[in-house]
Design a protein around this motif. Structure first.
Motif, PDB file in Angstrom:
ATOM      1  N   UNK A  68       0.811  -1.229   0.000  1.00 34.75           N
ATOM      2  CA  UNK A  68       0.000   0.000   0.000  1.00 34.75           C
ATOM      3  C   UNK A  68       0.842   1.275   0.000  1.00 34.75           C
ATOM      4  N   UNK A  69       0.257   2.317  -0.527  1.00 34.54           N
ATOM      5  CA  UNK A  69       0.940   3.611  -0.558  1.00 34.54           C
ATOM      6  C   UNK A  69      -0.079   4.707  -0.837  1.00 34.54           C
ATOM      7  N   UNK A  70       0.111   5.843  -0.216  1.00 32.74           N
ATOM      8  CA  UNK A  70      -0.649   7.040  -0.591  1.00 32.74           C
ATOM      9  C   UNK A  70       0.279   8.015  -1.318  1.00 32.74           C
ATOM     10  N   UNK A  71       1.314   8.475  -0.615  1.00 33.44           N
ATOM     11  CA  UNK A  71       2.190   9.515  -1.130  1.00 33.44           C
ATOM     12  C   UNK A  71       3.035   9.068  -2.320  1.00 33.44           C
ATOM     13  N   UNK A  72       3.739   7.962  -2.152  1.00 32.25           N
ATOM     14  CA  UNK A  72       4.737   7.592  -3.165  1.00 32.25           C
ATOM     15  C   UNK A  72       4.065   7.244  -4.491  1.00 32.25           C
ATOM     16  N   UNK A  73       3.029   6.418  -4.449  1.00 35.16           N
ATOM     17  CA  UNK A  73       2.386   6.006  -5.692  1.00 35.16           C
ATOM     18  C   UNK A  73       1.779   7.219  -6.409  1.00 35.16           C
ATOM     19  N   UNK A  74       1.101   8.051  -5.641  1.00 38.01           N
ATOM     20  CA  UNK A  74       0.423   9.195  -6.257  1.00 38.01           C
ATOM     21  C   UNK A  74       1.422  10.206  -6.806  1.00 38.01           C
ATOM     22  N   UNK A  75       2.466  10.483  -6.047  1.00 37.60           N
ATOM     23  CA  UNK A  75       3.413  11.501  -6.533  1.00 37.60           C
ATOM     24  C   UNK A  75       4.240  10.976  -7.707  1.00 37.60           C
ATOM     25  N   UNK A  76       4.508   9.663  -7.749  1.00 30.38           N
ATOM     26  CA  UNK A  76       5.154   9.116  -8.955  1.00 30.38           C
ATOM     27  C   UNK A  76       4.225   9.285 -10.162  1.00 30.38           C
ATOM     28  N   UNK A 119       8.269   1.356 -11.696  1.00 24.86           N
ATOM     29  CA  UNK A 119       8.393   1.929 -10.351  1.00 24.86           C
ATOM     30  C   UNK A 119       7.838   0.866  -9.407  1.00 24.86           C
ATOM     31  N   UNK A 120       8.697   0.334  -8.543  1.00 23.75           N
ATOM     32  CA  UNK A 120       8.331  -0.883  -7.819  1.00 23.75           C
ATOM     33  C   UNK A 120       8.344  -0.675  -6.315  1.00 23.75           C
ATOM     34  N   UNK A 121       7.219  -0.965  -5.688  1.00 23.58           N
ATOM     35  CA  UNK A 121       7.185  -1.089  -4.222  1.00 23.58           C
ATOM     36  C   UNK A 121       6.834  -2.536  -3.883  1.00 23.58           C
ATOM     37  N   UNK A 122       7.566  -3.077  -2.928  1.00 21.71           N
ATOM     38  CA  UNK A 122       7.325  -4.484  -2.581  1.00 21.71           C
ATOM     39  C   UNK A 122       7.671  -4.702  -1.116  1.00 21.71           C
ATOM     40  N   UNK A 123       6.933  -5.596  -0.467  1.00 21.23           N
ATOM     41  CA  UNK A 123       7.193  -5.883   0.948  1.00 21.23           C
ATOM     42  C   UNK A 123       8.497  -6.643   1.145  1.00 21.23           C
ATOM     43  N   UNK A 124       9.010  -7.267   0.092  1.00 14.30           N
ATOM     44  CA  UNK A 124      10.262  -8.033   0.229  1.00 14.30           C
ATOM     45  C   UNK A 124      11.466  -7.173  -0.149  1.00 14.30           C
ATOM     46  N   UNK A 125      12.427  -7.101   0.764  1.00 15.06           N
ATOM     47  CA  UNK A 125      13.666  -6.382   0.460  1.00 15.06           C
ATOM     48  C   UNK A 125      14.315  -7.049  -0.754  1.00 15.06           C
ATOM     49  N   UNK A 126      14.760  -6.248  -1.697  1.00 15.47           N
ATOM     50  CA  UNK A 126      15.486  -6.802  -2.855  1.00 15.47           C
ATOM     51  C   UNK A 126      14.626  -7.042  -4.081  1.00 15.47           C
ATOM     52  N   UNK A 127      13.295  -6.901  -3.977  1.00 19.01           N
ATOM     53  CA  UNK A 127      12.441  -7.188  -5.145  1.00 19.01           C
ATOM     54  C   UNK A 127      12.795  -6.304  -6.362  1.00 19.01           C
ATOM     55  N   UNK A 285       3.047   7.562   6.429  1.00 18.16           N
ATOM     56  CA  UNK A 285       1.901   8.070   7.160  1.00 18.16           C
ATOM     57  C   UNK A 285       2.230   8.281   8.634  1.00 18.16           C
ATOM     58  N   UNK A 286       1.631   9.340   9.214  1.00 17.99           N
ATOM     59  CA  UNK A 286       1.886   9.651  10.631  1.00 17.99           C
ATOM     60  C   UNK A 286       0.918   8.896  11.516  1.00 17.99           C
TER      61      UNK A 286
END
Ligand code: CP
Length: 325
Positions: A68-76, A119-127, A285-286
């Motif tokens: 999940x993402x709010x800031x990063x996905x949207x701003x990309x 542009x990749x976000x993933x829960x696994x380090x190294x993906x 997120x705060x």
């Protein structure tokens, strides 16, 4: 590491230019400064004084957010669109990843749709590394990979937008004391911040948190360790708060969130120990009332929302440097 392909930095091509952005660790200071310098004119686009620039016209940027993402996905997405790229947001929940398709098969299929950037976000380090390595091994290194946060490993564009923010408010990084506060152990943001701050010549970087939330040997990254928040905040120019990464915690590392807030929550009273003109940052997120008091989050020293706007400019700079016409 085979990805190193005989040495050098896997993110740079043979001319020393960025080909992928996977981590800040190991990137030369000149490259970081070039990204920040490139971002500066894009703030006009981020702030809508200029509508669009044509640098990525005809290019296809695929947003692959497996977490999940709010800031990063949207701003990309905003950044790519303002560079005139075609943007495709893969909805992971409705994609064939949910039917068992592997990450690399997904990447292969999107590459076959003539992708120019993942542009990749993933829960696994190294993906993102795995995808970049696969693209290189299969002769498709012209597709650029940007790490948008992988596990607890790295979040390079967050680290860069944080540096942009610090430079915007404080000008000269080489005179600063910066404190990073909270759950450093599980934070990819903290790792990217530490590498960026030390590479850019910040003379004193402090990490503040309970022993259970600081990585063993973190001082080897060039930081000073404080377990007492009041002591650690004394005289700092910049306070970078971190969220408790509950989703990555195994077992009980804290007595309770109330206890945590008492010791490590940023309140006006604790912030008063920093320099009077200190700025307060948070990647979001705060969690209000856990790591930060609302009076601080919404107060005059917070630059948390400008961080988000600068994120558009910095992501435009990264994408333009990777794939600009
Ligand atoms: N800072 C950050 O990565 O926020 P998101 O998870 O909303 O993208």
């Amino acid at each position: 590491m085979s990805f190193m392909n005989g040495g050098g930095n896997p993110q740079l091509n043979r001319h020393g230019e960025l080909n992928h952005l996977l981590t800040i660790e190991g990137l030369p200071r000149e490259v970081l400064e070039r990204i920040l310098d490139t971002a500066a004119p894009f703030t006009e686009v981020a702030e809508r004084e200029v509508k669009k620039v044509p640098l990525l016209r005809g290019k296809s940027v695929f947003n692959l957010f497996f977490e999940n993402s709010t800031r990063t996905r949207t701003t990309f997405e905003i950044a790519a669109k303002r560079l005139s790229a075609d943007v495709i947001n893969l909805n992971i929940n409705t994609s064939s990843a949910s039917k068992g398709e592997t990450l690399l098969d997904t990447a292969d299929n999107l590459a076959a749709m003539q992708a120019d950037m993942f542009v990749v976000r993933h829960a696994s380090s190294g993906a993102p590394y795995l995808i970049a390595q696969h693209l290189r091994a299969t002769g498709r290194d012209h597709i650029h990979v940007v790490n948008a946060g992988d596990g607890r490993h790295a979040h390079p564009t967050q680290g860069l937008l944080d540096m942009y923010t610090v430079r915007h408010y404080k000008k000269d990084l080489t005179q600063l004391t910066v404190a990073i506060v909270g759950d450093v152990l599980h934070s990819r943001v903290a790792r990217s911040q530490i590498h960026a701050l030390t590479t850019l010549g910040v003379p004193e970087v402090r990490v503040i948190g309970p022993k259970t939330l600081l990585p063993t040997g973190v001082e080897r990254l060039g930081v000073r360790v404080f377990n007492d928040m009041r002591e650690g905040l004394r005289g700092v120019d910049v306070v970078m708060m971190l969220r408790l990464q509950n989703e990555r915690m195994q077992g009980a590392l804290l007595p309770s969130t109330q206890e945590y807030f008492k010791s490590y929550g940023l309140t006006p009273e604790k912030l008063a120990l920093a320099k009077p003109d200190a700025i307060v940052m948070h990647p979001g997120p705060m969690n209000r009332g856990v790591e930060i008091d609302s009076a601080v989050a919404d107060g005059g020293q917070a630059v948390i929302l400008p961080q988000v706007t600068f994120g558009i400019a910095v992501r435009m700079a990264v994408m333009a440097m990777l794939a600009g016409n």
